[in-house]
Design a protein around this motif. Structure first.
Motif, mmCIF file in Angstrom:
data_model
loop_
_atom_site.group_PDB
_atom_site.id
_atom_site.type_symbol
_atom_site.label_atom_id
_atom_site.label_comp_id
_atom_site.label_asym_id
_atom_site.label_seq_id
_atom_site.Cartn_x
_atom_site.Cartn_y
_atom_site.Cartn_z
ATOM 1 N N ILE A 255 0.868 -1.177 0.000
ATOM 2 C CA ILE A 255 0.000 0.000 0.000
ATOM 3 C C ILE A 255 0.908 1.231 0.000
ATOM 4 N N ALA A 256 0.747 2.085 -0.991
ATOM 5 C CA ALA A 256 1.567 3.301 -1.047
ATOM 6 C C ALA A 256 0.666 4.515 -0.926
ATOM 7 N N TYR A 257 1.272 5.621 -0.513
ATOM 8 C CA TYR A 257 0.483 6.852 -0.485
ATOM 9 C C TYR A 257 1.376 8.018 -0.859
ATOM 10 N N SER A 258 0.768 9.038 -1.386
ATOM 11 C CA SER A 258 1.515 10.234 -1.769
ATOM 12 C C SER A 258 0.748 11.467 -1.349
ATOM 13 N N ARG A 259 1.408 12.288 -0.537
ATOM 14 C CA ARG A 259 0.785 13.543 -0.081
ATOM 15 C C ARG A 259 1.027 14.663 -1.092
ATOM 16 N N LYS A 342 -3.179 10.619 -2.195
ATOM 17 C CA LYS A 342 -3.467 9.521 -3.111
ATOM 18 C C LYS A 342 -3.008 8.230 -2.447
ATOM 19 N N VAL A 343 -3.913 7.301 -2.269
ATOM 20 C CA VAL A 343 -3.583 6.006 -1.670
ATOM 21 C C VAL A 343 -3.735 4.942 -2.759
ATOM 22 N N SER A 344 -2.723 4.053 -2.850
ATOM 23 C CA SER A 344 -2.733 3.063 -3.923
ATOM 24 C C SER A 344 -2.478 1.674 -3.368
ATOM 25 N N TYR A 389 -7.628 11.418 6.347
ATOM 26 C CA TYR A 389 -7.907 9.987 6.452
ATOM 27 C C TYR A 389 -6.695 9.117 6.084
ATOM 28 N N THR A 390 -5.542 9.739 5.798
ATOM 29 C CA THR A 390 -4.392 8.998 5.282
ATOM 30 C C THR A 390 -4.070 7.764 6.121
ATOM 31 N N GLU A 391 -3.785 7.960 7.405
ATOM 32 C CA GLU A 391 -3.350 6.861 8.267
ATOM 33 C C GLU A 391 -4.442 5.805 8.389
ATOM 34 N N LEU A 397 -6.532 -0.677 4.812
ATOM 35 C CA LEU A 397 -6.245 -1.431 3.586
ATOM 36 C C LEU A 397 -5.172 -2.492 3.837
ATOM 37 N N HIS A 398 -4.163 -2.127 4.643
ATOM 38 C CA HIS A 398 -3.086 -3.069 4.959
ATOM 39 C C HIS A 398 -3.666 -4.338 5.592
ATOM 40 N N THR A 399 -4.649 -4.127 6.489
ATOM 41 C CA THR A 399 -5.311 -5.265 7.135
ATOM 42 C C THR A 399 -6.218 -6.004 6.138
ATOM 43 N N ALA A 400 -6.983 -5.240 5.385
ATOM 44 C CA ALA A 400 -7.978 -5.842 4.477
ATOM 45 C C ALA A 400 -7.320 -6.779 3.459
ATOM 46 N N TYR A 401 -6.110 -6.454 3.027
ATOM 47 C CA TYR A 401 -5.442 -7.291 2.023
ATOM 48 C C TYR A 401 -4.525 -8.338 2.666
ATOM 49 N N GLY A 402 -4.658 -8.492 3.981
ATOM 50 C CA GLY A 402 -3.915 -9.559 4.661
ATOM 51 C C GLY A 402 -2.414 -9.323 4.711
ATOM 52 N N LEU A 403 -2.009 -8.053 4.771
ATOM 53 C CA LEU A 403 -0.568 -7.748 4.746
ATOM 54 C C LEU A 403 0.036 -7.624 6.143
#
Lengths: 405, 405
Positions: A255-259, A342-344, A389-391, A397-403
């Motif tokens: 999961i990546a993000y860009s401010r 942007k969260v990816s 909402y970034t964090e 998402l990190h949890t949802a995708y089992g990471l």
């Protein structure tokens, strides 16, 4: 026995003590029977000082002189590391860009590598000599020093690994590998053992500052196996490799993000063919990179709203360009918002797995996070959300995708 | 219109502000219609820092790596000065040793210049472009950077002036010219308008640190007119020229002194042919430079005393060499004395004037100063005296030869 290119960044060679530590680390590799070439950056702080002097001498300076000035930083480190290796009884010599030669085009300040003659270095590596190569620099068609631009030493290292037909290119940084996401936000983030070139490329362009986008592209094009690891301990890092080297592919790798994003909305744009081109052409001419775009469905068939993102640093310029072109495309008003992120989610596995985007949208909805804009590619889904909402989004998402580790 | 090489030392380019001042000074020369090449040293302090790092990394380091490291200092200054000139609207470009090329032999750390191809620089000077040349550096037969050793930038400048067939070589230093003697000792010391190469050579080798001996030798051999002047004001300095350019030659041009001397006396040496060779050969082999020598008249035809001087820094080694060779030449005991100074009167005029030495001896006698050793050359008379008499002797001689301003 392997042939390895090792690249050490500025913090790894920040002072004499660290340069000696790097020499010890290289010696270990040599003692293990490997052929080693080392690519070095300038001692941290040096490049900033040189750039500062150049700016103070002349705000608008000749890029050729700039290159000659800043390339001196890597020249110093290369010589010092060669000395340190010799002091440990390891045969070594330094190589400057023009000595190899590492030929580039003539675009000073951000030159592209044209050709590397690695024959003499390969011959000497065969005799047990370590090549210590000044990164970031080459020689242009005008016989003057060129530099490769930001993150150029990574690019030097990967290009040299390709030219020397190295088995591996180790990039030593101040992080110990590539993580499933930013560990400062998600303590459960795991270091990845392997990641594909394509995923690394998305990570790099989405703000994970581990490797420069350009060096990853080059690694991908030349199939150079790259390892990202730290010079401060002895643990293995993350291997950036071809997709088929990864046996059990996760659907989502990270999961990546860009401010570094800003949202622009043009309200009440005339809804007619060609209007998007009218709007985006002047922005492209101004060298402003438009990323995500969404056009609302027109309710009356006459007017619509258009939303897109630009790099946050270019927002003011973008607004100016739009206002200056008011006569070419009508709109009621323009809205700008920097409070977005942007969260990816990224993963080559999503090519063969449906439902990745759905999981993302559902997860965000469950957390009451509104999606402003969506964009997708073959191996990633990106959403623009409010920055606050970034964090929350990244953790969910990190949890949802089992990471989570 | 003249073609001028200007050399600026480390203090003249110590920071961005001073580099800009140098650019202004060069611009003035360009605006006056001259063709200008500039040779620069490293910003003061830089070379010491680089040398310090090299020493800290490895006390016994490869001279080739050392050269590559320290030459970076001049590279930085050259690029910055070229930028500063361009910023003033003056066409300029920097040149590194390998770009000219300035070819040297392969003696890294103290290379000698073999050949300079000045054709491209001359062509560009003809088009109004200022050549900003990194001093102190060249390229060896192995395609690696060489440095010219201490004071190498002066040598670079004079060699370039010869290669470019310059009308003059201006050496900017932190003193404003060559004085009749050290103004710190004799406030009445006068700045000389002109001095001959031969006199300058004696001055330089006798401790007047205005110009490096090697650069004066090169200027003399190639008949390069050299001006020593300061970069901190606009006054003319001292021209170092051929003897026939000086119409009214003073008998004595200056008084020099050197504290860097030590006296060695071998007491009770066997007085037989070949004994001097037996003593001085091992010193020469140890690379110890013996300067003044006096052998006492033997009273009994069997034993005599032998006195000579060596550089103070070599005294301990000299004593060791002598003790180690005791079996080859008998002596009773060896005496050493560092509390001595060599005072010299210098002037090409003394070739045609008798009585210069006599004036010196009489003046010293009048001041109750005992002469320990005497040596003479065609254009100088040197005496070794006790160090405590330095100021008294220099002042008295300055007055005796009519040099007070």
């Amino acid at each position: 026995m392997a042939r390895i290119v090792k690249k050490f960044g500025g913090t790894s060679v920040a002072n004499v003590e660290r340069i000696k530590n790097v020499a010890l680390r290289v010696k270990k590799s040599v003692d293990a029977g490997h052929e080693v070439a080392v690519v070095v950056s300038a001692m941290s702080g040096t490049t900033d000082q040189l750039v500062g002097w150049a700016r103070d001498v002349a705000p608008l300076h000749d890029a050729r002189e700039y290159d000659s000035v800043v390339a001196s930083g890597e020249q110093v480190t290369a010589g010092l590391l060669a000395m340190a290796l010799q002091d440990l009884g390891v045969s070594a010599r330094s190589w400057l860009g023009w000595q190899i030669p590492l030929k580039t085009d003539g675009v000073h300040g951000s030159a592209r590598i044209a050709d590397i003659d690695g024959s003499e270095i390969v011959r000497r590596m065969g005799e047990g000599q370590v090549a210590v190569i000044a990164g970031f620099q080459g020689i242009g068609p005008d016989n003057r020093i060129t530099t490769l631009g930001r993150g150029g030493s990574d690019t030097s290292a990967v290009a040299l690994a390709a030219a020397l037909k190295a088995d591996r290119c180790d990039i030593f940084t101040d992080v110990d590998g590539v993580y499933t996401t930013d560990p400062r936000i998600v303590p459960e983030a795991r270091k990845l053992d392997k990641i594909t070139y394509e995923e690394m490329l998305e990570m790099a362009s989405l703000g994970a500052k581990v490797l420069q986008t350009r060096s990853v592209e080059m690694a991908m094009n030349h199939r150079v196996r790259v390892q990202v690891l730290t010079s401060f301990d002895d643990k293995p890092g993350t291997m950036v490799v071809d997709e088929d080297e990864i046996v059990e592919q996760q659907v989502v790798s990270g999961i990546a993000y860009s401010r570094n994003e800003a949202k622009v909305t043009l309200v009440g744009v005339a809804d007619k063919p060609g209007i998007a081109g009218d709007i985006f052409s002047p922005l492209a001419e101004a060298n402003i990179n438009v990323d995500m775009i969404v056009q609302n469905v027109s309710m009356d068939g006459l007017r619509t709203d258009l939303t897109f993102t630009v790099p946050a640093g270019d927002l003011d310029r973008a607004i100016t360009v739009i206002e200056d072109n008011r006569e070419h495309f009508q709109f009621e008003r323009v809205l700008a918002d920097k409070n977005v992120v942007k969260v990816s989610v990224i993963g080559v596995g999503m090519r063969s797995h449906a439902g990745v985007a759905a999981t993302m949208f559902r997860t965000l909805a469950e957390n009451n996070i509104n999606i402003l804009v969506i964009s997708t590619s073959e191996i990633k889904v990106s959403v623009l959300i409010e920055a606050k909402y970034t964090e929350l989004a990244v953790r969910a998402l990190h949890t949802a995708y089992g990471l989570d580790g």
